[in-house]
Motif scaffolding. Structure first.
Motif, PDB file in Angstrom:
ATOM      1  N   ARG A   4      55.251 -60.430  61.411  1.00 33.85           N
ATOM      2  CA  ARG A   4      54.461 -60.992  59.874  1.00 33.85           C
ATOM      3  C   ARG A   4      55.941 -60.739  59.176  1.00 33.85           C
ATOM      4  NH1 ARG A   4      51.458 -56.180  56.978  1.00 33.85           N
ATOM      5  NH2 ARG A   4      50.319 -56.187  58.864  1.00 33.85           N
ATOM      6  N   GLU A   5      55.058 -62.287  58.340  1.00 33.71           N
ATOM      7  CA  GLU A   5      56.483 -63.018  57.225  1.00 33.71           C
ATOM      8  C   GLU A   5      55.346 -62.597  55.551  1.00 33.71           C
ATOM      9  OE1 GLU A   5      58.258 -67.360  55.691  1.00 33.71           O
ATOM     10  OE2 GLU A   5      57.118 -67.289  57.569  1.00 33.71           O
ATOM     11  N   ARG A   6      56.799 -62.329  55.486  1.00 35.05           N
ATOM     12  CA  ARG A   6      56.115 -62.009  54.075  1.00 35.05           C
ATOM     13  C   ARG A   6      57.692 -61.887  53.110  1.00 35.05           C
ATOM     14  NH1 ARG A   6      52.869 -63.591  51.234  1.00 35.05           N
ATOM     15  NH2 ARG A   6      51.833 -62.031  50.441  1.00 35.05           N
ATOM     16  N   THR A  13      58.081 -59.247  59.667  1.00 34.33           N
ATOM     17  CA  THR A  13      58.054 -57.588  60.590  1.00 34.33           C
ATOM     18  C   THR A  13      57.552 -58.140  61.634  1.00 34.33           C
ATOM     19  OG1 THR A  13      57.588 -56.812  58.363  1.00 34.33           O
ATOM     20  CG2 THR A  13      56.962 -55.000  60.082  1.00 34.33           C
ATOM     21  N   ILE A  14      58.234 -57.297  63.047  1.00 36.38           N
ATOM     22  CA  ILE A  14      57.446 -57.062  63.872  1.00 36.38           C
ATOM     23  C   ILE A  14      56.678 -56.202  64.073  1.00 36.38           C
ATOM     24  CG2 ILE A  14      57.719 -57.889  66.808  1.00 36.38           C
ATOM     25  CD1 ILE A  14      60.241 -59.438  65.523  1.00 36.38           C
ATOM     26  N   LYS A  35      52.438 -49.724  65.865  1.00 37.88           N
ATOM     27  CA  LYS A  35      53.744 -49.599  65.748  1.00 37.88           C
ATOM     28  C   LYS A  35      54.632 -50.853  64.991  1.00 37.88           C
ATOM     29  CE  LYS A  35      53.148 -45.529  69.036  1.00 37.88           C
ATOM     30  NZ  LYS A  35      53.664 -45.265  69.312  1.00 37.88           N
ATOM     31  N   ARG A  36      55.807 -50.417  63.962  1.00 34.29           N
ATOM     32  CA  ARG A  36      56.549 -51.666  63.020  1.00 34.29           C
ATOM     33  C   ARG A  36      57.421 -51.015  64.136  1.00 34.29           C
ATOM     34  NH1 ARG A  36      58.304 -51.090  57.407  1.00 34.29           N
ATOM     35  NH2 ARG A  36      59.089 -48.851  58.208  1.00 34.29           N
TER      36      ARG A  36
END
Length: 410
Positions: free
Chosen positions: A329-331, A336-337, A342-343
């Protein structure tokens, strides 16, 4: 002086003499009143304040294709130019390329909060003598003319969705309709005059409650506001721009948007930021309903890396994720992977391609290659031979109950 007196004796008035000789009437009266005066030669032209910048302006116009005089004027002021913009326009005008003709179209105005138009543009830059390109995403609100620009490395559907999210966040809300052309990231095809939308794009638009619209084939005038905006970005922002990386470029693009959106628009005669207050934009979705669209699937390599936008990011810990699919996720410049809900970790996105960013704990529990090669080697076992007792042949004969043979004497 002789010409002045000659024209005067021919019966011409002071005004006619001044117009013919291109001098003032005061000068004509002076030499008619004082014949002994000698008409001085024409004054030497004063040096132009723009003259020291002619070469630089020519390079901007002919090489960088920057023909926007307002942009050039601002750049010249930073270089010490103290003249006006009128003389600049006179100098730039003959340097501009000929403009192709356009067919007349009827302007279509939208209601407040009704429509956003968006499109891509290709922007070429030079790096170490090699021409490369970024993709510029441009969005504009139809009523207020608020503009948004951002640059990315690719223009696929996930990137398009993230750019739309950034644009809606910049505008402060959602419109009812989004208009663009028939790009594959939006529309796959038309089946019996019915659109077959890109599934991922359709899921995004339905979830946020915005209706997608596409132009008719070969009629870009339908979204003329964003078409002109893309052209304006190329001539105003991009021509001759210098930047260190993609992050620096987008910082300059955001500053350009802030500057453009506070200027009086030539069509509406109102500043876009002032008209934005009149647009009843819909509220943005919250939390997961919004953030989930910034996520993409990526497969982990066997050495524990995830590739994203040309950069390899190492994963921490053992390589139990090698060969598996994770969510990235790109923000707002942060990656964030996630795996199985689970992160795994977060990391700041790198703007330059061809980089490798290993994690400090990437191979802490992974055995070395030499150890892995020794482990599967086959192993045999050597045992001592068993002890065997020595017995005479008679004992074996007794066990077999064989009588001994009597030797016959001759």
């Amino acid at each position: 002086m002789l010409t002045i007196h000659d024209l005067f004796h021919q019966g011409k008035s002071v005004q006619e003499i001044a117009q013919e000789l291109k001098i003032s009437r005061t000068t004509v009266r002076k030499y008619l009143k004082h014949p002994e005066a000698v008409l001085s030669s024409s004054r030497p032209p004063r040096p132009s304040k723009l003259a020291p910048f002619h070469e630089q302006i020519t390079r901007w116009v002919t090489q960088d294709h920057c023909t926007n005089c307002e942009v050039i004027f601002v750049r010249l002021q930073k270089m010490g130019y103290t003249g006006g913009i009128s003389i600049l326009k006179e100098f730039v005008h003959p340097l501009r390329p000929a403009v192709a003709g356009h067919a007349p179209v009827q302007r279509y105005e939208t209601k407040p909060g009704d429509q956003v138009q968006f499109d891509w543009g290709e922007f070429v830059y030079e790096e170490a003598g090699v021409l490369r390109k970024y993709y510029g995403f441009v969005a504009i609100l139809g009523y207020s003319r608020m503009r948004f620009v951002t640059f990315v490395k690719r223009c696929d559907t996930p990137t398009l969705i993230r750019c739309l999210m950034d644009a809606f966040e910049y505008f402060g809300g959602l419109t009812r309709v989004a208009l663009t052309d028939r790009m594959k990231s939006v529309l796959l095809e038309m089946v019996e005059n019915q659109p077959k939308w890109n599934p991922r794009f359709a899921d995004f638009m339905v979830s946020i409650g915005v209706s997608p619209r596409v132009c008719k084939p070969y009629t870009p005038q339908t979204k003329g506001k964003v078409e002109r905006s893309v052209s304006h970005v190329k001539t105003s922002l991009w021509a001759g721009i210098t930047f260190t990386d993609l992050d620096d470029l987008n910082r300059q693009a955001r500053a350009w948007c802030e500057r453009i959106n506070t200027r009086v628009h030539r069509t509406t005669h109102v500043r876009p930021v002032e008209r934005l207050a009149e647009e009843p934009l819909l509220p943005l979705p919250a939390d997961f309903a919004w953030e989930r669209f910034a996520t993409e699937e990526r497969k982990v390599s066997w050495d524990g890396y995830v590739s994203y936008d040309g950069v390899l990011y190492g994963l921490p810990g053992p390589l139990h994720l090698a060969g598996n699919v994770v969510l990235v996720r790109e923000r707002k410049g942060v990656l964030t992977i996630w795996s199985e809900g689970k992160r795994i970790f977060e990391i700041e996105k790198r703007p330059r391609s061809q980089e490798s960013v290993p994690h400090p704990d990437q191979w802490t529990t992974v055995p070395s290659v030499s150890a892995q090669r020794r482990t599967p080697a086959p192993v045999g076992h050597l045992q001592p031979a068993p002890d065997v007792a020595n017995r005479s042949l008679q004992e074996y004969d007794q066990y077999a109950r064989i009588e001994p043979v009597q030797e016959v004497l001759a």
